[in-house]
Design a protein around this motif. Structure first.
Motif, PDB file in Angstrom:
ATOM      1  N   HIS A 126       0.810  -1.221   0.000  1.00  0.00           N
ATOM      2  CA  HIS A 126       0.000   0.000   0.000  1.00  0.00           C
ATOM      3  C   HIS A 126       0.843   1.270   0.000  1.00  0.00           C
ATOM      4  N   TRP A 137      -0.934   4.208  -2.140  1.00  0.00           N
ATOM      5  CA  TRP A 137      -2.080   4.744  -1.405  1.00  0.00           C
ATOM      6  C   TRP A 137      -1.606   5.588  -0.226  1.00  0.00           C
ATOM      7  N   SER A 140       3.978   1.323   5.502  1.00  0.00           N
ATOM      8  CA  SER A 140       4.090   0.747   4.164  1.00  0.00           C
ATOM      9  C   SER A 140       5.544   0.494   3.795  1.00  0.00           C
ATOM     10  N   LYS A 184      -2.882  -0.436   5.915  1.00  0.00           N
ATOM     11  CA  LYS A 184      -4.205  -0.415   5.291  1.00  0.00           C
ATOM     12  C   LYS A 184      -5.234   0.213   6.228  1.00  0.00           C
ATOM     13  N   ASN A 240      -4.622   3.911   6.386  1.00  0.00           N
ATOM     14  CA  ASN A 240      -5.048   4.555   5.143  1.00  0.00           C
ATOM     15  C   ASN A 240      -6.561   4.715   5.085  1.00  0.00           C
TER      16      ASN A 240
END
Length: 116
Positions: A36, A39, A60, A83, A86
């Protein structure tokens, strides 16, 4: 008779005195662990509310580092944390933007009502 055929005929067929052994090779497939990073970078640059985007970016990068040393369990752990961060960053940022739009619209309506 050609020479090759003569040699085969003389030697006979293959003799199987020992049992056949087989070798099994297990090929471990690389499990794709998403890190990720893209993102997280997007959230860091555009939606960094309460520095959650930057923290997600750090996790990340840690996940990517774990993948480089083939520690898939550690990489999965860091990726899962990134994740969650995010998602939190995205939800809080969108909620903040919506609140600012509502406040701006209500303020603009109140000002126009006072002018007329």
């Amino acid at each position: 008779m050609p020479k090759e055929e003569h040699e085969v005929a003389t030697l006979g067929g293959p003799h199987r005195s020992a049992p056949e052994t087989t070798t099994v090779i297990n090929i471990h497939s690389d499990t794709a662990v998403p890190d990720h990073v893209v993102w997280s970078l997007f959230n860091t640059i555009f939606m960094n509310i309460c520095c959650l985007g930057f923290i997600a970016f750090a996790f990340s990068i840690k996940s990517r580092d774990r993948k480089m040393v083939h520690d898939m369990i550690g990489a999965q752990s860091y990726a899962s944390t990134a994740k969650c961060l995010n998602i939190s960053t995205l939800v809080l940022s969108i909620a903040t933007i919506i609140i600012f739009i509502i406040l701006y619209a209500t303020t603009a309506i109140a000002i126009t009502r006072n002018l007329y």
